[in-house]
Write an enzyme that holds these catalytic residues in place. Structure first.
Site, mmCIF file in Angstrom:
data_model
loop_
_atom_site.group_PDB
_atom_site.id
_atom_site.type_symbol
_atom_site.label_atom_id
_atom_site.label_comp_id
_atom_site.label_asym_id
_atom_site.label_seq_id
_atom_site.Cartn_x
_atom_site.Cartn_y
_atom_site.Cartn_z
ATOM 1 N N PHE A 190 0.874 -1.185 0.000
ATOM 2 C CA PHE A 190 0.000 0.000 0.000
ATOM 3 C C PHE A 190 0.903 1.225 0.000
ATOM 4 O O PHE A 190 1.828 1.323 0.822
ATOM 5 C CB PHE A 190 -0.874 0.070 1.257
ATOM 6 C CG PHE A 190 -1.568 1.411 1.425
ATOM 7 C CD1 PHE A 190 -2.887 1.576 1.018
ATOM 8 C CD2 PHE A 190 -0.900 2.519 1.968
ATOM 9 C CE1 PHE A 190 -3.525 2.816 1.152
ATOM 10 C CE2 PHE A 190 -1.528 3.751 2.096
ATOM 11 C CZ PHE A 190 -2.835 3.904 1.693
ATOM 12 N N GLU A 191 0.644 2.127 -0.926
ATOM 13 C CA GLU A 191 1.338 3.415 -0.911
ATOM 14 C C GLU A 191 0.435 4.433 -1.582
ATOM 15 O O GLU A 191 -0.170 4.130 -2.605
ATOM 16 C CB GLU A 191 2.634 3.375 -1.746
ATOM 17 C CG GLU A 191 3.776 2.576 -1.188
ATOM 18 C CD GLU A 191 4.981 2.530 -2.137
ATOM 19 O OE1 GLU A 191 4.795 2.507 -3.364
ATOM 20 O OE2 GLU A 191 6.107 2.528 -1.634
ATOM 21 N N VAL A 192 0.362 5.620 -0.990
ATOM 22 C CA VAL A 192 -0.133 6.777 -1.723
ATOM 23 C C VAL A 192 1.047 7.727 -1.695
ATOM 24 O O VAL A 192 1.578 8.022 -0.616
ATOM 25 C CB VAL A 192 -1.369 7.426 -1.060
ATOM 26 C CG1 VAL A 192 -1.797 8.672 -1.826
ATOM 27 C CG2 VAL A 192 -2.534 6.428 -0.988
ATOM 28 N N HIS A 248 12.055 1.982 -0.590
ATOM 29 C CA HIS A 248 11.212 3.194 -0.538
ATOM 30 C C HIS A 248 11.258 3.829 0.850
ATOM 31 O O HIS A 248 11.300 5.055 0.986
ATOM 32 C CB HIS A 248 9.753 2.845 -0.855
ATOM 33 C CG HIS A 248 9.505 2.537 -2.303
ATOM 34 N ND1 HIS A 248 8.248 2.269 -2.792
ATOM 35 C CD2 HIS A 248 10.338 2.462 -3.355
ATOM 36 C CE1 HIS A 248 8.324 2.032 -4.099
ATOM 37 N NE2 HIS A 248 9.590 2.147 -4.461
#
Ligand SMILES: Nc1nc2c(ncn2[C@@H]2O[C@H](COP(=O)(O)OP(=O)(O)OP(=O)(O)O)[C@@H](O)[C@H]2O)c(=O)[nH]1
Ligand SMILES: *[C@@H]1O[C@H](CO)[C@@H](O)[C@H](O)[C@H]1NC(C)=O
Ligand SMILES: *[C@@H]1O[C@H](CO)[C@@H](O)[C@H](O)[C@H]1NC(C)=O
Ligand SMILES: [Mg+2]
Length: 435
Positions: A322-324, A359
């Protein structure tokens, strides 16, 4: 011996089947005038009586709920006149980045749309697993927003994949093939050395340790997805993987939130990385810090990554399935220098570096810690961890269906508490009950 065990298994199976048939056939009252719904109603009632005693609802409530569920199933056929009328009315999508008209299943949210897209890396064989994810993201959020969805693959997407995913999404869908330069061994990698590592990791039973494709995937997600020609058209992304779940409504636009609050990266789950997959990652990071001190931001989140001021890595990372996040940040000189430095050290192939620690370390060093956001109100599951929002009122307001007991945040293997400590944020009310 084996024969008689199997015999016994047949008997047990037959017995269970008989019980099930008994429950299905013993339901009495019918739903008037809905023959094709009869069996569904009966099944629901059957389940109601099976669950009797474990739940809080009475048998009467069970059967009322069953009838309501059955009548809810009376959806007009897809090609009825009403459906056709809706289709012709909504001849343009509210998403300015979308050109394909869609039949909208919800009321579009007011306000402008961001320059943003969902992004999914997937194989054709992932179609049914990604379908489940899309359905949840659409139901909980995107049916009101109609953001685009970009699918990336190292092979061509087939017709089934495109048809099914296009049908499920409310925004425009786009399908990109990954350039072989971005998905393969760079020429500076020693193939023999890489193969020996895979064999060794296979012996040591390290998850995905013997996989070549998994390594290409991790390297691609670390250094290239944001540079795919389709992704160059966007400023923001929301990464979605197959078989995830969203347990709560997303009551506002996370892209708008990120922009308005000057956020560049976000997470819902954090944890400790499997040490065997990244033994020399931190050495490479230290090399980068020495070579590019100009990229290290003063108010960074080193405290989240290291317990000794940067000498060693504590293995905390944000879970990147999950990433925004902000794509322009990933395309910045700072991030690309960071990725290139790590890439040259070869750990994507000589070890099994994951995109999550990559990341996370980048976010921790290249961003102001205030630019990293924790979305408590986005409830999420990716096997095997759940983020269920802490705070009962939040869960009720957002119609959540996760069990707060499953929340991973305050578990000893989660790093989320460190994030709160680093930012001197009070732990959310009720956290003690979820430890
Ligand atoms: N096109 C393509 N996509 C891949 C490949 N391997 C993985 N993916 C995608 O990359 C993402 C991450 O892969 P996963 O297999 O989910 O890896 P993971 O989340 O670490 O492990 P799981 O616990 O198995 O989910 C998913 O969106 C996959 O669909 C591949 O070889 N080709
Ligand atoms: C969206 O963002 C990309 C990347 O920053 C940019 O190139 C593009 O012009 C933007 N599109 C719009 C419509 O603003
Ligand atoms: C980091 O962000 C905070 C809050 O926005 C700000 O006060 C601070 O000056 C920033 N630090 C740097 C080095 O930009
Ligand atoms: Mg996954």
């Amino acid at each position: 011996m084996a024969g008689s065990t199997r015999y016994l298994r047949y008997i047990v199976f037959a017995f269970v089947a008989l019980i099930v048939i008994f429950f299905i056939s013993s339901s009495s009252s019918a739903v008037p005038g809905a023959d094709h719904l009869q069996s569904a109603t009966d099944l629901l009632k059957g389940q109601g009586s099976l669950w009797k005693g474990t739940g809080s609802t009475s048998p009467a409530a069970d059967s009322a709920a069953a009838e309501k569920a059955a009548s809810d199933l009376k959806i007009p056929p897809a090609h009825s006149e009403a459906a056709a009328a809706t289709a012709s009315q909504s001849n343009s999508s509210p998403n300015p980045y979308s050109s394909t008209p869609k039949v909208l299943s919800g009321k579009p949210a007011s306000g402008a749309r961001m320059n943003a897209t969902f992004v999914t890396l997937a194989r054709n064989s992932d179609v049914w697993e990604i379908s489940r994810s899309i359905r949840q993201v659409e139901d909980r959020f995107n049916h009101n927003y109609n953001y685009d969805w970009v699918f990336l693959n190292d092979a061509e997407f087939d017709d089934t994949f495109k048809k099914v995913t296009t049908a499920l999404t409310s925004g425009r869908t786009r399908y990109g093939k990954i350039d072989s330069e971005h998905w393969g061994f760079p020429d500076f990698i020693d193939q023999d050395k890489a193969r020996k590592v895979r064999e060794d990791m296979h012996e040591r039973k390290i998850i995905y340790g013997d996989s070549i494709s998994y390594r290409h995937m991790c390297r691609y997600e670390s250094g290239f997805f944001f540079r795919h020609p389709i992704m160059l058209e966007y400023e923001w992304y929301w990464r979605v993987e197959p078989s995830i779940e969203l347990f709560c409504d997303v009551a506002y636009d996370p892209f708008v939130f990120m922009a308005e609050n000057k956020k560049k990266y976000s997470f819902v789950l954090s944890l400790y990385e499997y040490v065997e997959t990244i033994p020399t990652l931190w050495d490479s990071v230290k090399g980068f810090m020495k070579q590019h001190p100009e990229h290290i931001v003063p108010d960074n989140a080193m405290e989240f990554l290291s317990d000794d001021g940067g000498n060693t890595y504590n293995h905390c990372h944000f879970w990147s399935n999950f990433e925004v996040g902000n794509l322009d940040w990933l395309r910045s000189k700072a991030y690309v220098d960071f990725f290139d430095h790590l890439d040259k050290d070869g750990g994507f192939f000589y070890e099994r570096w994951g995109d999550a620690p990559v990341h996370s370390i980048a976010a921790g060093l290249l961003l102001n810690k205030s630019e990293i956001h924790f979305f408590n109100d986005i409830a999420y599951y990716h096997v095997p961890f759940t983020h269920c929002p802490t705070g009962e009122q939040t869960r009720l307001d957002l119609k959540c269906h996760c069990n707060p007991k499953d929340n991973f945040d305050w578990n000893g293997y989660s790093c989320t508490k460190r994030y709160f400590e680093m930012n001197k944020l009070p732990l959310p009310e009720g956290y003690e009950k979820e430890q």
